[in-house]
Scaffold this motif. Sequence first.
Motif, PDB file in Angstrom:
ATOM      1  N   GLY A 176       0.824  -1.195   0.000  1.00 34.32           N
ATOM      2  CA  GLY A 176       0.000   0.000   0.000  1.00 34.32           C
ATOM      3  C   GLY A 176       0.862   1.252   0.000  1.00 34.32           C
ATOM      4  N   LEU A 177       1.886   1.250   0.860  1.00 38.99           N
ATOM      5  CA  LEU A 177       2.787   2.401   0.982  1.00 38.99           C
ATOM      6  C   LEU A 177       3.458   2.702  -0.355  1.00 38.99           C
ATOM      7  CD1 LEU A 177       4.236   4.272   3.148  1.00 38.99           C
ATOM      8  CD2 LEU A 177       6.061   2.587   3.079  1.00 38.99           C
ATOM      9  N   TRP A 178       3.992   1.616  -1.018  1.00 35.20           N
ATOM     10  CA  TRP A 178       4.763   1.836  -2.226  1.00 35.20           C
ATOM     11  C   TRP A 178       3.881   2.097  -3.439  1.00 35.20           C
ATOM     12  CZ3 TRP A 178       8.033  -2.521   0.013  1.00 35.20           C
ATOM     13  CH2 TRP A 178       9.148  -1.979   0.656  1.00 35.20           C
ATOM     14  N   GLN A 179       2.611   1.714  -3.338  1.00 33.27           N
ATOM     15  CA  GLN A 179       1.710   1.966  -4.467  1.00 33.27           C
ATOM     16  C   GLN A 179       0.801   3.164  -4.181  1.00 33.27           C
ATOM     17  OE1 GLN A 179      -0.033  -1.883  -4.863  1.00 33.27           O
ATOM     18  NE2 GLN A 179       1.617  -2.642  -6.167  1.00 33.27           N
ATOM     19  N   ASP A 180       1.180   3.952  -3.158  1.00 29.88           N
ATOM     20  CA  ASP A 180       0.490   5.201  -2.869  1.00 29.88           C
ATOM     21  C   ASP A 180      -0.982   4.994  -2.540  1.00 29.88           C
ATOM     22  OD1 ASP A 180       0.674   7.801  -2.389  1.00 29.88           O
ATOM     23  OD2 ASP A 180       0.561   8.498  -4.458  1.00 29.88           O
ATOM     24  N   ARG A 181      -1.257   4.034  -1.661  1.00 29.19           N
ATOM     25  CA  ARG A 181      -2.625   3.834  -1.183  1.00 29.19           C
ATOM     26  C   ARG A 181      -2.527   3.339   0.246  1.00 29.19           C
ATOM     27  NH1 ARG A 181      -3.359  -1.727  -1.582  1.00 29.19           N
ATOM     28  NH2 ARG A 181      -1.802  -2.722  -2.901  1.00 29.19           N
ATOM     29  N   TYR A 182      -3.672   3.070   0.898  1.00 32.10           N
ATOM     30  CA  TYR A 182      -3.610   2.728   2.320  1.00 32.10           C
ATOM     31  C   TYR A 182      -3.412   1.251   2.582  1.00 32.10           C
ATOM     32  CZ  TYR A 182      -4.957   7.410   3.572  1.00 32.10           C
ATOM     33  OH  TYR A 182      -4.969   8.745   3.733  1.00 32.10           O
TER      34      TYR A 182
END
Lengths: 203, 328
Positions: B41-47
Amino acid sequence: MEIAFYLSAVVTVLATLGVVTGRHPVHALLYLIVSLIAVAMVFFALGAPFAGALEIIVYAGAIMVLFVFVVMMLNLGEAAAQQESAWLRPRTWLGPAILSGVLLLVLLATLIGADVGGRIEGETLTAKAVGTLLFGPYLIVVELAAMLLLAALVAASHLGRSESHDEAHAVHQVPSKRTADGRGRAASERSLGDDTSSEETSR
Amino acid sequence: MSWWTPQVEAIAFALFQALVILIAAVGAGALLTMLERRLLGLWQDRYGPNRVGPFGVMQLLADMLKILFKEDWIPPFANRTFFVLAPAIAMASLLLSFMVIPITPSWGVADLHIGLLFFFAMAGINVYAVLFGGWSSGNKYALLGAMRASAQTLSYEVFIGLSLMGVVAMAGSFNMREIVAAQETVWFIVPQFFGFCTFLVAGIAVTHRHPFDQPEAEQELADGYHVEYSGMKWGMFFIGEYVGIVLVSTLIVTLFLGGWHGPWLPPIVWFLLKTAVFVGFFVLLRAALPRPRYDAVMSFGWKICLPLTLINLLVTGALILVFSPAGG
């Protein structure tokens, strides 16, 4: 160590019996894998961990995977099981069994006569010692084995090549290269299956 | 307390160590299921999962409850014996490999002469989990996944051994503790850089992780070899994959990054830190890379990695001969 040796030896014999009497090909293969792992345990018990580890890596881990692979692809059903049970009739196996029974008796007689009890508690042979032996006194055997493997490799490559050579001609006729590739793969797989099945029946 | 001899104490301590390492390995695998989704989530810009508990840490508990209480269904067309056997092999073979990994100078389960070979043996047995699982499911997608998996694993196991032979030659032993001891001054990642690269690739392939997750390619194979599995049997495949990640990370740390060696901090902290970096790297790979085509994966293994490991081994052997002709 003696207990470990005898236990794994019993497992080996029982599992190998399972391979011979099993009607389901994949079940028989599972027994064979267990048998090979048990043989590895025999090596461990005898103080040859290097040979034991290689037994698992090469036989149980690589060669048997190929066997399982091919048998699973063949999709053997009820017919194969019936064929197996036909082979398990006493008429088929009684003669060879009696003959090998005689040989077993001879072997047992020799073993009982000789003094082998002391050798099970042998010292552990390290991988380094095995390597020094292989590349010292037995160097010529290692080289010969390598030549044999190379010959097998060249032969396999040649057999695979003649098939793809025909396919290379087909590429010119078929407009899309991709379909030709797919066909080539399917054909080689089919021939692989045919080879093993003909081997099975001839046996 | 006449029975409490030093021998009994040693056995009890060894059992305690083994139990702690086992629980830590399974626990790390389980924790990773949640951690991976957060990191992705962090690396794909989501939660990612952040609803249950602070930062979503209780998501693990929720997932565990769900998996444990799901109906554990065996399809009527499946081969029961093999269907049950497969997840057990998947989990057991990987967990057994933790036996040979030395964690700190005093912690580790077994100190085998053939430590590294034991890992190869277990990795070899691990192939059967996927093969049997895919075949016994009686489902063509599962069978196709199993076929791909075994072909891929076989190709990559050919050079996973060769890639480590340089390390073995330099340390002069298959024993993991001796390999760690040989890295006191220089970590093997420096002289064995190509060995490190190929082992990393092969290690990812053996755990069937992205980008080598051909066997389970959702888009083509619906989920590959474990498509018919449900409940805790599927959970064992799932956790087994994460246990594999932890195992390969610890192996890389032990073989190439000097194990517990490091300045200032205590050995256990160094070991865990290095392992965590590689676990994170595994997750980052999944976040960053697309899945390559199946034949590309196979030809990469045979045409690039295998020759590279052979050349690496040849050069390593020649250099050892030149600098220490006596053979240590």
